[in-house]
Scaffold this active site. Structure first.
Site, short mmCIF file in Angstrom:
data_model
loop_
_atom_site.label_atom_id
_atom_site.label_comp_id
_atom_site.label_asym_id
_atom_site.label_seq_id
_atom_site.Cartn_x
_atom_site.Cartn_y
_atom_site.Cartn_z
N ARG A 1 10.95 1.87 -16.49
CA ARG A 1 10.01 2.13 -15.38
C ARG A 1 9.82 0.94 -14.46
O ARG A 1 9.74 1.08 -13.25
CB ARG A 1 8.66 2.61 -15.93
CG ARG A 1 7.80 3.27 -14.86
CD ARG A 1 6.42 3.65 -15.36
NE ARG A 1 6.45 4.71 -16.34
CZ ARG A 1 5.99 4.60 -17.60
NH1 ARG A 1 5.45 3.48 -18.01
NH2 ARG A 1 6.07 5.61 -18.42
N TYR B 1 -5.49 -1.65 8.47
CA TYR B 1 -4.62 -0.47 8.57
C TYR B 1 -5.43 0.82 8.33
O TYR B 1 -6.10 0.96 7.30
CB TYR B 1 -3.56 -0.65 7.48
CG TYR B 1 -2.48 0.39 7.37
CD1 TYR B 1 -1.63 0.65 8.43
CD2 TYR B 1 -2.28 1.07 6.17
CE1 TYR B 1 -0.60 1.58 8.29
CE2 TYR B 1 -1.26 2.00 6.02
CZ TYR B 1 -0.42 2.24 7.10
OH TYR B 1 0.58 3.16 6.95
C1 PLP Z 1 3.03 0.62 7.31
C2 PLP Z 1 1.92 -0.19 6.80
C3 PLP Z 1 1.43 0.00 5.51
C4 PLP Z 1 1.89 1.12 4.60
O1 PLP Z 1 3.24 1.07 4.30
P1 PLP Z 1 4.05 2.39 3.87
O2 PLP Z 1 5.27 1.87 3.23
O3 PLP Z 1 4.29 3.13 5.15
O4 PLP Z 1 3.19 3.17 2.94
C5 PLP Z 1 0.42 -0.83 5.06
N1 PLP Z 1 -0.08 -1.80 5.84
C6 PLP Z 1 0.36 -2.00 7.10
C7 PLP Z 1 -0.24 -3.09 7.92
C8 PLP Z 1 1.37 -1.20 7.62
O5 PLP Z 1 1.77 -1.37 8.87
#
Ligand code: PLP
Length: 400
Positions: free
Chosen positions: A66, A119
Site C-alpha cells: 500500500r 484554496y
Molecule cells: C490544485 C490545488 C490543490 C488540490 O490538488 P488536487 O491534486 O487537484 O487535488 C490544493 N491546493 C492548491 C493551492 C491547489 O492549487
C-alpha cells in the site's frame, strides 16, 4: 540511493531518488523503474521479522504494497529534499494531502484556524467532513493580530497557504508561526505554489507542508497526486503515518514514476514559467483596460517585500481585474487561443480561469472590486506569442 552534496536544486534533482546498483553486476538503470507490486515476499520468516523490526524503528522497509516500494521511496526522498523535511507521505491528490494534513492533528471538539485566502475546496472539507466529525473550522485574515485574536483554548491547528490561492497574497509566515508556537498549535501550510522550488514553508518554521504534486511537480498535466511533508518532529511524523494508514491512501507506482520523471525538470520549468508569468504581469500592468494585477514578483504587488524576503523564486500564476463589464471579460476569455479555459496550473500549457466572485469574496485581501477577475497560468509557450494572444483578446473585449 545516491545523494548529491550540491546545495543547488538543479543538481540535486538529477541525482536524487536513483535506483541502487545491483550487488552482483554493479549496474543500475538510470531511470528508476515503476515498481508495481501489491505486496512483498520474504525468503524466510526471519527476513520478514527483520523488516518489521526495522519498520518499527522508523525505517522505510515495506512488508506490504500500500505504501509503495522503491519507486515511491525515490519520490518521497525527492519531496523531503525539496521541502527540507524528514518524512513524506504520498497521497492520491493534492486535496487528499490537505485533508490528511488537517485530520491528522485534530479530534472531536477541536478547533482549526484557516487563513481566509486558502484554496477554496478547504471549505468543502470543512462543511463536508470536519463539521460531521465535530471539528470546528474558522477562517481568519492572515495577519498576526487577527490570528492571535481568533485563537481559542481548543485551537489545535493553524492552516495557511502562502501565497494564497487566486490572488497570490503573500503571508508573513514566520510571524504567524511565532504566534502559533506561543499557543502550541501545529502549523500546516499548502505549498503547491512554491512546490519546494520557489518557497519552503518548513524553512520558515512551519511543521507540515502539503503539496498538490498534480501541479508543478508532475508538471505535465497528466496525473493527480499529493504529498504531506513533515519536518524534524517524531511525534508529528508518527501521527501523520498512523492517520494515513487509517485512511488507506495509496498511489499507483505508474503515477509515482510519471511524477519522478516530471520532477527532474522542476526547476527549469518553474523558472521558465515564472519568467513568462512576470512578462505577462508587466504587460498587463501597462494596459488601460487592466485595473490591477496580482503577482508577488511584480514590484508593485503589496506582497513584493515578503516575496523577496521569503521566496527563492516565483511561478507562472497571476490574476488581474479588468475595467470592463462581465460580458466583455467573458468575451476576452473566449477570444484567447493559447490559454485553455480550465482549472489547474503548473503544467506545460497556459490556462485561463474566469474567477467567479464567490470564490474571492471570502478573502479579506480582495478589495471587493466589482470588476471581473481573471487568473492566468503562464505555461512554456514563447512569451511573445502569449502577449500577442492577450493583446488581440483585449481588443475584442473592448468592442462594444
Ligand atoms: C490544485 C490545488 C490543490 C488540490 O490538488 P488536487 O491534486 O487537484 O487535488 C490544493 N491546493 C492548491 C493551492 C491547489 O492549487
Amino acid at each position: 540511493m545516491s545523494q548529491s552534496s550540491s546545495r543547488h536544486l538543479d543538481t540535486k534533482l538529477a541525482h536524487l531518488g536513483l535506483a541502487e546498483f545491483d550487488p552482483q553486476t554493479g549496474a543500475a538503470p538510470v531511470a528508476m523503474p515503476a515498481m508495481r507490486s501489491s505486496t512483498v515476499r520474504f525468503r524466510s520468516l526471519e527476513d520478514l521479522d527483520r523488516a518489521q523490526a526495522a519498520q518499527a524503528a522508523g525505517e522505510r522497509r515495506p512488508a506490504y504494497g500500500r505504501g509503495g516500494l522503491d519507486t515511491h521511496a525515490a519520490l518521497e526522498q525527492v519531496f523531503c529534499e525539496l521541502e527540507q523535511g524528514q518524512y513524506c507521505a504520498l497521497v492520491p491528490s493534492g486535496m487528499a494531502a490537505v485533508a490528511l494534513g488537517i485530520t491528522a492533528f485534530v479530534q472531536h471538539g477541536d478547533h482549526v484556524l484557516v487563513t481566509d485566502s486558502a484554496y477554496a475546496p478547504v471549505r468543502l472539507y470543512d462543511s463536508g467532513l470536519a463539521k460531521r466529525l465535530g471539528i470546528e473550522i474558522t477562517y481568519v485574515a492572515p495577519d498576526v493580530a487577527s490570528v492571535r485574536a481568533a485563537i481559542r483554548p481548543n485551537t489545535k491547528v493553524l492552516y495557511m497557504e502562502s501565497p494564497g490561492s487566486l490572488l497570490m497574497q503573500m503571508l508573513d509566515v514566520p510571524a504567524l508561526v511565532a504566534v502559533a508556537k506561543e499557543h502550541n498549535l501545529v502549523t500546516v501550510a499548502d505549498n503547491t505554489w512554491g512546490s519546494g522550488y520557489a518557497y519552503r514553508p518548513l524553512e520558515l518554521g512551519v511543521d507540515v507542508s502539503v503539496i498538490a504534486a498534480t501541479k508543478y511537480v508532475a508538471g505535465h498535466s497528466d496525473l493527480m497526486m499529493g504529498a504531506v511533508v513533515v519536518g524534524d518532529n517524531a511525534a508529528l511524523i508518527s501521527t501523520v503515518k498512523k492517520t494515513n494508514y487509517a485512511l488507506g491512501y495509496s498511489v499507483s507506482a505508474d503515477d509515482v514514476w510519471l511524477a519522478l520523471r516530471g520532477v527532474r525538470t522542476l526547476s527549469i520549468r518553474m523558472r521558465e514559467s515564472a519568467a513568462n508569468g512576470l512578462k505577462l504581469a508587466e504587460f498587463l500592468s501597462a494596459q488601460s483596460e487592466v485595473e490591477r494585477v496580482f503577482h508577488p514578483a511584480l514590484p508593485s504587488d503589496p506582497g513584493h517585500a515578503l516575496w523577496k524576503r521569503d521566496a527563492t523564486g516565483s511561478n507562472g500564476m497571476l490574476a488581474f481585474s479588468l475595467n470592463v463589464s462581465a460580458e466583455q471579460a467573458r468575451r476576452f476569455v473566449n477570444a484567447l487561443t493559447l490559454f485553455g479555459i480550465g482549472y489547474s496550473w503548473g503544467g506545460f500549457e497556459s490556462l485561463v480561469q474566469y474567477v467567479e466572485p464567490e470564490l474571492v469574496n471570502p478573502h479579506s485581501y480582495w478589495n471587493h472590486s466589482t470588476k471581473p477577475l481573471i487568473r492566468l497560468h503562464a505555461g512554456l509557450e514563447h512569451p511573445d506569442d502569449l502577449i500577442a494572444d492577450l493583446t488581440q483578446a483585449l481588443a475584442i473585449a473592448k468592442t462594444a
